[in-house]
Scaffold this active site. Structure first.
Site, short mmCIF file in Angstrom:
data_model
loop_
_atom_site.label_atom_id
_atom_site.label_comp_id
_atom_site.label_asym_id
_atom_site.label_seq_id
_atom_site.Cartn_x
_atom_site.Cartn_y
_atom_site.Cartn_z
N HIS A 1 11.26 2.36 4.45
CA HIS A 1 10.50 3.31 4.19
C HIS A 1 10.99 4.78 3.63
CE1 HIS A 1 6.18 1.95 4.78
NE2 HIS A 1 7.07 1.33 4.86
N ARG A 2 11.98 5.02 4.61
CA ARG A 2 12.61 6.28 4.26
C ARG A 2 13.67 5.54 3.53
NH1 ARG A 2 14.44 8.95 9.52
NH2 ARG A 2 12.56 9.32 9.70
N LYS B 1 0.76 -1.55 0.21
CA LYS B 1 -0.40 0.43 0.04
C LYS B 1 0.95 0.95 -0.13
CE LYS B 1 -0.99 -0.24 4.69
NZ LYS B 1 0.38 -1.28 4.64
#
Lengths: 173, 173, 173
Positions: free
Chosen positions: A48-49, A13
């Site tokens: 994520h970063r 997502k």
């Protein structure tokens, strides 16, 4: 234009939301709601970063989401919020029902007037047996109600499984 | 042609996979990844076995999935793997991250060159509250990442609920 | 015409079922399977009740569902059953496998001959990690099998997420 992206854990997502933000062609502000409370969380955040473009602006805000949305939304900008589930968990952990109600209302109220592009990401967790414990049940209830309220207000709602989008409302991706 | 069938517990995903294998008109090799560790598991296995045509070849392999796929795939044969979730669980239980990484890479690498028809079945478990415990969280993470990687490589991906297929990618069933 | 509405916790499945009942234009009998065993449950029940039109007839039946369906179904009436999951849980709590099998068969058998409109609501709980404990596993198994059997017998099956319907079988809503 408001996009709501729903999906389970590791469903892709966030990756879909990031793709939509990139494809908007607009400068992006990424609103992170997570707090690195432990080592595992810190690793997830840095994972994520590392994937995000370096030029994206970053705003970290665990609680006052409506505020930062109002401050950062602009007609020539795309805002990506990842994710609403953690924001809701942060609010539930405060154990302050009034604050929770205020923040939720503020979020729902501000959406209609936000300029530009906004992509909201949230975790769908209501499709399993709810584990014992009042917090789990309250979390599942609050998340479900929030998703229904958001889905009414967003122009597109997409469910992601195995990285593949199913559009539940609005134009196909 | 690679099919990925995703679904929850008792969703009818195995039954759909078996139907696809039958409808292929090809001789079928069934690769079972489960191990009868306890009585309940043994009953589930014999329940599944009773439903399958007697002429299907059976290969039991809990870990070295890429190997048995390469050995058994043939342009005039349909391979059915049921299920990837148990294979992943078997690997996680080894507590050997290197072996897990090797087997996963071997699986993803071999898919592009497998001849004939292959139907993969896996359990979608990322849509509930993740129970406490590091193993549950790791399992949900690994399963989600695996499903995304498989979905990229398969020509058709189908989500099954209540025995009803929703095709997420590829031609309708 | 038999409708099956599946969805997770707080997915909007009851609200959709109530909308379908209203839109049928028929007088409605609401069959409630829940029992107010504790304060939280009593609150959920009164929350649902407050939302329903006052003129709907109410029948409370935790176990003998086929019986009350046969007694109440009529060609000029819409029956709404909310929800099958609680009925199944009530039967499982009896710890009487014979009774469970009888009630389940009676339900499946009566569906084909029920006159009028029937809307069944059930909770999809098979898409998370199944919590430890034999009751959780049995519940997930029984619910999954029931949903497959019902989906075969219903003219329309709809999955609801965030209040948005996805029709899995039959005419669009």
């Amino acid at each position: 234009m408001l996009d709501l992206i729903l999906g389970g854990a590791r469903s892709g997502k966030s990756r879909l939301a990031e793709r939509l933000a990139l494809e908007s062609g607009l400068p992006v502000t990424y609103i992170a709601t997570s707090q690195p409370l432990d080592k595992e969380m810190a690793e997830r955040i840095s994972h994520h970063r590392a994937r995000r473009p370096a030029e994206w602006a970053l705003v970290e805000e665990p609680l006052a989401l409506a505020n930062v949305l109002r401050e950062n939304a602009h007609q020539d900008r795309c805002i990506l919020v990842d994710c609403l589930t953690l924001w809701l968990t942060n609010l539930l952990m405060l154990d302050d029902p009034l604050r929770l109600a205020e923040e939720r209302e503020a979020l729902l109220d501000c959406l209609a007037t936000l300029p530009g592009r906004v992509v909201l990401v949230s975790n769908e967790t209501g499709l399993g047996v709810v584990p014992l414990g009042e917090l789990s049940r309250r979390y599942v209830d609050e998340a479900g109600w929030l998703h229904q309220a958001l889905a009414e207000r967003c122009q597109r709602v997409t469910f992601v499984m195995a990285g593949l989008p199913m559009v539940l409302k609005g134009e196909s991706i």
